[in-house]
Write a protein that holds these residues in place. Structure first.
Motif, mmCIF file in Angstrom:
data_model
loop_
_atom_site.group_PDB
_atom_site.id
_atom_site.type_symbol
_atom_site.label_atom_id
_atom_site.label_comp_id
_atom_site.label_asym_id
_atom_site.label_seq_id
_atom_site.Cartn_x
_atom_site.Cartn_y
_atom_site.Cartn_z
ATOM 1 N N ARG A 95 -24.534 -2.898 -36.941
ATOM 2 C CA ARG A 95 -23.524 -3.791 -36.384
ATOM 3 C C ARG A 95 -22.165 -3.085 -36.347
ATOM 4 O O ARG A 95 -21.886 -2.205 -37.164
ATOM 5 C CB ARG A 95 -23.443 -5.082 -37.198
ATOM 6 C CG ARG A 95 -24.746 -5.869 -37.226
ATOM 7 C CD ARG A 95 -24.656 -7.078 -38.120
ATOM 8 N NE ARG A 95 -23.759 -8.088 -37.569
ATOM 9 C CZ ARG A 95 -23.448 -9.226 -38.191
ATOM 10 N NH1 ARG A 95 -23.949 -9.483 -39.394
ATOM 11 N NH2 ARG A 95 -22.636 -10.103 -37.633
ATOM 12 N N TRP A 96 -21.337 -3.493 -35.393
ATOM 13 C CA TRP A 96 -20.021 -2.872 -35.265
ATOM 14 C C TRP A 96 -19.007 -3.877 -34.736
ATOM 15 O O TRP A 96 -19.362 -4.877 -34.114
ATOM 16 C CB TRP A 96 -20.069 -1.632 -34.372
ATOM 17 C CG TRP A 96 -20.475 -1.886 -32.951
ATOM 18 C CD1 TRP A 96 -21.749 -2.012 -32.473
ATOM 19 C CD2 TRP A 96 -19.607 -2.059 -31.822
ATOM 20 N NE1 TRP A 96 -21.724 -2.252 -31.115
ATOM 21 C CE2 TRP A 96 -20.437 -2.279 -30.692
ATOM 22 C CE3 TRP A 96 -18.225 -2.040 -31.658
ATOM 23 C CZ2 TRP A 96 -19.914 -2.480 -29.405
ATOM 24 C CZ3 TRP A 96 -17.695 -2.242 -30.380
ATOM 25 C CH2 TRP A 96 -18.539 -2.450 -29.273
ATOM 26 N N ALA A 97 -17.748 -3.616 -35.035
ATOM 27 C CA ALA A 97 -16.650 -4.457 -34.569
ATOM 28 C C ALA A 97 -15.472 -3.559 -34.217
ATOM 29 O O ALA A 97 -15.306 -2.472 -34.786
ATOM 30 C CB ALA A 97 -16.241 -5.469 -35.634
ATOM 31 N N ALA A 98 -14.667 -3.996 -33.257
ATOM 32 C CA ALA A 98 -13.525 -3.197 -32.798
ATOM 33 C C ALA A 98 -12.231 -3.971 -33.016
ATOM 34 O O ALA A 98 -12.199 -5.206 -32.883
ATOM 35 C CB ALA A 98 -13.684 -2.837 -31.325
ATOM 36 N N PHE A 99 -11.158 -3.225 -33.324
ATOM 37 C CA PHE A 99 -9.883 -3.837 -33.679
ATOM 38 C C PHE A 99 -8.741 -3.166 -32.913
ATOM 39 O O PHE A 99 -8.677 -1.935 -32.832
ATOM 40 C CB PHE A 99 -9.600 -3.679 -35.172
ATOM 41 C CG PHE A 99 -10.610 -4.351 -36.059
ATOM 42 C CD1 PHE A 99 -10.339 -5.575 -36.651
ATOM 43 C CD2 PHE A 99 -11.839 -3.753 -36.319
ATOM 44 C CE1 PHE A 99 -11.269 -6.196 -37.474
ATOM 45 C CE2 PHE A 99 -12.779 -4.367 -37.133
ATOM 46 C CZ PHE A 99 -12.493 -5.590 -37.712
#
Length: 242
Positions: free
Chosen positions: A178-182
């Motif tokens: 899983r990954w998230a961007a900021f």
């Protein structure tokens, strides 16, 4: 114990002096305290930008001319060993577009107060230079994201399209894929443009290889947390937590 800003700055100045005159020189021969101070100040100015070794070598050498690339590398290695700097490596995901991605790391102190102390900068200076304040705020948020991602074994990186200049300030990858961007913006008014940048980035990531993002987040210095109609979350730094 609560300290006034002058007290805190005195403490940080002494800490930086100790780094330059004691900590780094003891890690190897011929470490010039003046060069170390100039390096810390140069890294403080460059926070939130791609590490430019040629510019750093010139800044550190000052009037004497650029220091040798090997010497600069030794200084940077020593700062890393002392856990004072932790640059964000570049994330190079599979993209749908033919993007040419940046390979260099982004400069960040583990604690941004160290770079500000080396520069001799306080809150009033930052209030008069909001561009610089925004970069320091970015470094502060990256510190928090790194802290909170650590127990989850999350890895932080950043992304930039070298052709268009579009960028994402931080990407967190977890061991389960899983990954998230900021995107990180000091002012709330910049949240809209930051959200568009995140959506553009996510639309070009090859999700068949990486999966859809778990979250797209704009972190601000504002007061309000909310989810936009396009799914991007806007979160004040004070709401970040484990």
């Amino acid at each position: 114990m609560s300290l006034e800003e002058d007290d805190a700055r005195d403490w940080l100045d002494a800490y930086v002096a100790n780094i330059a005159e004691v900590d780094l020189p003891t890690l190897g021969p011929r470490r010039n305290p003046g060069n170390i101070r100039r390096l810390l100040a140069a890294l403080g100015r460059a926070t939130g930008t791609v590490l430019n070794r040629r510019a750093l070598a010139s800044d550190v050498g000052g009037a004497a001319g650029p220091i040798a690339a090997e010497t600069l590398g030794n200084y940077l290695d020593a700062l890393d060993r002392l856990m004072l700097v932790e640059p964000l490596p570049a994330w190079r995901p599979h993209m749908r577009s033919r993007s040419r991605l940046r390979a260099g790391s982004v400069v960040h102190f583990v604690d941004p107060s160290r770079g500000l102390a080396a520069l001799g900068v306080g809150t009033q200076d930052l209030l008069h230079d909001l561009d610089a304040a925004g970069l320091q705020f970015e470094s502060l948020v990256v510190r928090d994201l790194r802290t909170y991602a650590g127990p989850l074994r999350g890895r932080l990186s950043s992304w930039r399209d070298a052709q268009t200049g579009r960028e994402v300030d931080a990407v967190i990858e977890l061991p389960n894929g899983r990954w998230a961007a900021f995107e990180i913006k000091l002012g709330e008014n910049a949240a809209g443009a930051a959200a568009e940048s995140l959506l553009h980035f996510a639309s070009n990531v090859d999700t068949q290889r990486h999966g859809d993002p778990s979250a797209l987040v704009v972190v601000t210095g504002g007061r309000f947390a909310y989810r936009r109609t396009d799914g991007v979350c806007v979160v004040p730094i004070t709401a970040l937590g484990p």
